[in-house]
Design a protein around this motif. Structure first.
Motif, PDB file in Angstrom:
ATOM      1  N   LYS A  35      11.315   4.345   3.699  1.00  0.00           N
ATOM      2  CA  LYS A  35      11.118   3.028   4.639  1.00  0.00           C
ATOM      3  C   LYS A  35      10.730   3.438   5.816  1.00  0.00           C
ATOM      4  CE  LYS A  35      13.598  -0.919   5.773  1.00  0.00           C
ATOM      5  NZ  LYS A  35      14.713  -2.014   5.859  1.00  0.00           N
ATOM      6  N   SER A  36      11.519   4.273   6.578  1.00  0.00           N
ATOM      7  CA  SER A  36      11.303   4.385   8.013  1.00  0.00           C
ATOM      8  C   SER A  36       9.920   5.195   8.035  1.00  0.00           C
ATOM      9  CB  SER A  36      12.501   5.316   8.409  1.00  0.00           C
ATOM     10  OG  SER A  36      12.088   5.900   9.766  1.00  0.00           O
ATOM     11  N   GLN A  37       9.679   6.217   7.176  1.00  0.00           N
ATOM     12  CA  GLN A  37       8.452   7.018   7.443  1.00  0.00           C
ATOM     13  C   GLN A  37       7.165   6.040   7.195  1.00  0.00           C
ATOM     14  OE1 GLN A  37       9.032  10.711   5.696  1.00  0.00           O
ATOM     15  NE2 GLN A  37      10.480  11.523   7.047  1.00  0.00           N
ATOM     16  N   GLY A  38       7.407   5.198   6.202  1.00  0.00           N
ATOM     17  CA  GLY A  38       6.194   4.353   5.868  1.00  0.00           C
ATOM     18  C   GLY A  38       5.902   3.497   7.274  1.00  0.00           C
ATOM     19  N   GLY A  39       6.969   2.988   7.855  1.00  0.00           N
ATOM     20  CA  GLY A  39       6.844   2.224   8.878  1.00  0.00           C
ATOM     21  C   GLY A  39       6.086   3.254  10.218  1.00  0.00           C
ATOM     22  N   ALA A  40       6.520   4.403  10.297  1.00  0.00           N
ATOM     23  CA  ALA A  40       5.848   5.133  11.446  1.00  0.00           C
ATOM     24  C   ALA A  40       4.445   5.560  10.959  1.00  0.00           C
ATOM     25  CB  ALA A  40       6.889   6.390  11.367  1.00  0.00           C
ATOM     26  N   LEU A  41       4.256   5.843   9.735  1.00  0.00           N
ATOM     27  CA  LEU A  41       2.984   6.250   9.386  1.00  0.00           C
ATOM     28  C   LEU A  41       1.823   5.047   9.695  1.00  0.00           C
ATOM     29  CD1 LEU A  41       3.577   7.862   5.756  1.00  0.00           C
ATOM     30  CD2 LEU A  41       2.452   8.796   7.639  1.00  0.00           C
ATOM     31  N   ASP A  42       2.434   3.697   9.390  1.00  0.00           N
ATOM     32  CA  ASP A  42       1.581   2.632   9.514  1.00  0.00           C
ATOM     33  C   ASP A  42       1.118   2.509  11.116  1.00  0.00           C
ATOM     34  OD1 ASP A  42       0.706   0.389   7.924  1.00  0.00           O
ATOM     35  OD2 ASP A  42       2.082  -0.773   9.468  1.00  0.00           O
ATOM     36  N   THR A  43       2.137   2.882  11.786  1.00  0.00           N
ATOM     37  CA  THR A  43       1.787   2.688  13.320  1.00  0.00           C
ATOM     38  C   THR A  43       0.985   3.803  13.886  1.00  0.00           C
ATOM     39  OG1 THR A  43       4.233   1.972  13.265  1.00  0.00           O
ATOM     40  CG2 THR A  43       3.106   2.044  15.364  1.00  0.00           C
ATOM     41  N   VAL A  44       1.173   4.868  13.391  1.00  0.00           N
ATOM     42  CA  VAL A  44       0.471   5.912  14.208  1.00  0.00           C
ATOM     43  C   VAL A  44      -0.447   7.011  13.493  1.00  0.00           C
ATOM     44  CG1 VAL A  44       2.297   6.346  15.984  1.00  0.00           C
ATOM     45  CG2 VAL A  44       2.355   7.677  13.921  1.00  0.00           C
ATOM     46  N   ALA A  45      -0.514   7.012  12.231  1.00  0.00           N
ATOM     47  CA  ALA A  45      -1.282   8.029  11.320  1.00  0.00           C
ATOM     48  C   ALA A  45      -2.827   7.295  11.332  1.00  0.00           C
ATOM     49  CB  ALA A  45      -0.749   7.995   9.995  1.00  0.00           C
ATOM     50  N   LYS A  46      -3.673   8.299  10.870  1.00  0.00           N
ATOM     51  CA  LYS A  46      -5.063   7.605  10.709  1.00  0.00           C
ATOM     52  C   LYS A  46      -5.030   6.674   9.447  1.00  0.00           C
ATOM     53  CE  LYS A  46      -7.666  11.606  12.477  1.00  0.00           C
ATOM     54  NZ  LYS A  46      -8.541  12.587  12.241  1.00  0.00           N
ATOM     55  N   LYS A  47      -5.668   5.800   9.243  1.00  0.00           N
ATOM     56  CA  LYS A  47      -5.794   4.816   8.098  1.00  0.00           C
ATOM     57  C   LYS A  47      -6.218   5.600   6.830  1.00  0.00           C
ATOM     58  CE  LYS A  47      -4.149   1.801  10.725  1.00  0.00           C
ATOM     59  NZ  LYS A  47      -2.546   1.694  10.698  1.00  0.00           N
ATOM     60  N   THR A  48      -7.009   6.707   7.067  1.00  0.00           N
ATOM     61  CA  THR A  48      -7.418   7.629   6.032  1.00  0.00           C
ATOM     62  C   THR A  48      -6.501   8.469   5.594  1.00  0.00           C
ATOM     63  OG1 THR A  48      -8.471   8.842   7.661  1.00  0.00           O
ATOM     64  CG2 THR A  48      -9.953   7.176   6.566  1.00  0.00           C
TER      65      THR A  48
END
Ligand code: NAD
Ligand code: LMR
Length: 332
Positions: free
Chosen positions: A110-123
């Motif tokens: 859950k936490s890592q999903g939120g972090a990916l959403d904020t900072v990772a590339k959308k691809t």
């Protein structure tokens, strides 16, 4: 040389990562001429071990490895990444089922999903390895709504590799002579390893696996349970869960996602279900997929008999139950 790809491995101080990092850094996954920046995520108590891993990566003097960034901060680890290997989670011990890990592990995703959403590339392409892998991947995707659901997957390649190796050993042929084994459903003991559409090269001729094996009883019983229970058998023997084979399968999974599948062949991966083959929508279910241009597509039109139907529905039911449990934990 092209621009580096930025790749994150979580659980980087753990067992699987120890094999996986070497494989990624030497070019097995993204290609032998593709420079790489690695970000390594683990938790604060593992910082010392993580630094040891960084030292060893440096000492390998790998030509492709441009930079290594160790961190305990998800947002640093996921910043602008192209690919994520989410390995970090508690492994099961002898006597546990993988879903017993839900309570301990689901909040990580859950936490890592939120972090990916904020900072990772959308691809970003995400493969979840930490167990229970399917449901962790589902939750990770749920909490990363700005990243397409198709970019999340979970590892069932280890089950595919196990199934392929069992058939090759049974027929006395090389592993490379067996293709198109399917893993349906959950990476758990309810998974359905299916060789009804698989092919084997025997004495130079390509034949359907059931025809080559000539033993329906073996394929419906011993073969099935051997693959379903293999993870538990490794734990019993090693007193630790599989690591070398899990790392190899993880590398296979991402390499095929990155470069595509070969010809008519398919591979199995856990992906977001939208109802294909009568499976309920909204679970991460392992399907046979073909991949081109970094996009997977479920193989359509395979014949499903009564035996297969029952097995496929049973593992889907378990995934629906896991989803309900996971959502309850996340809402607490
Ligand atoms: P391990 O205990 O050796 O390593 C796990 C690492 O994850 C540890 O270093 C731990 O500190 C770290 N970690 C824990 N919480 C974290 C967090 N929030 N963020 C980042 N890192 C965190 O375990 P392992 O043998 O490497 O296995 C890892 C996971 O992979 C387990 O859940 C195991 O059951 C699973 N697994 C899955 C498959 C599969 O086919 N899907 C195969 C083998 C193992
Ligand atoms: C495996 O299949 O080896 C892993 O998922 C570890 C486990 O708990 O079985």
């Amino acid at each position: 040389m092209s621009e580096p790809v930025k790749v994150c491995v979580t659980g980087a101080a753990g067992q699987i990562a120890y094999s996986l990092l070497y494989s990624i850094a030497k070019g097995d996954v993204f290609g032998s001429d593709q420079p790489i920046i690695l970000t390594l995520l683990d938790i604060a108590p593992m910082e010392g071990v993580l630094n040891g891993v960084v030292m060893e990566l440096m000492d390998c003097a790998m030509p492709l490895l441009k930079e290594v960034i160790p961190t305990c901060d998800e947002k640093v680890a996921f910043k602008d990444i192209d690919a994520a290997f989410l390995v970090g989670a508690m492994p099961r011990r002898e006597g546990m089922e993988r879903k017993d890990l839900l309570a301990a592990n689901i909040k990580i995703f859950k936490s890592q999903g939120g972090a990916l959403d904020t900072v990772a590339k959308k691809t970003v392409k995400v493969v979840v390895v930490g167990n229970p892998a399917n449901t962790n991947a589902l939750i990770c995707s749920k909490y990363a709504p700005s990243i397409p659901k198709e970019n999340f997957s979970c590892l069932t390649r280890l089950d595919q590799n196990r199934a392929q190796a069992q058939i090759a050993a049974r027929l006395g042929i090389p592993n490379s002579a067996v293709s198109n084994v399917i893993i349906w459903g959950n990476h758990s003991s309810t998974q359905f390893p299916d060789v009804r559409h698989a092919k084997a090269i025997v004495n130079g001729k390509t034949v359907p696996v059931p025809e080559a094996v000539k033993d329906d009883n073996y394929l419906k019983n011993e073969f099935l349970t051997t693959v379903q229970k293999r993870g538990g058998e490794v734990i019993k023997a090693r007193k630790l869960s599989s690591a070398m084979s899990a790392a190899k399968a993880t590398a296979d999974h991402m390499r095929d996602w990155w470069f595509g599948t070969q010809g008519d062949n398919w591979v199995s991966m856990g992906v977001f279900s939208t109802g294909a083959y009568g499976i309920p929508e909204g679970i991460m279910y392992s399907y046979p997929v073909r991949i081109a241009n970094k996009q997977w597509k479920i193989v359509e039109g395979l014949e499903i008999n009564d035996f297969a139907r029952e097995k496929m529905d049973l593992t889907a039911k378990e995934l629906c139950e896991e989803r309900a449990m996971a959502e309850e934990i996340c809402n607490q």
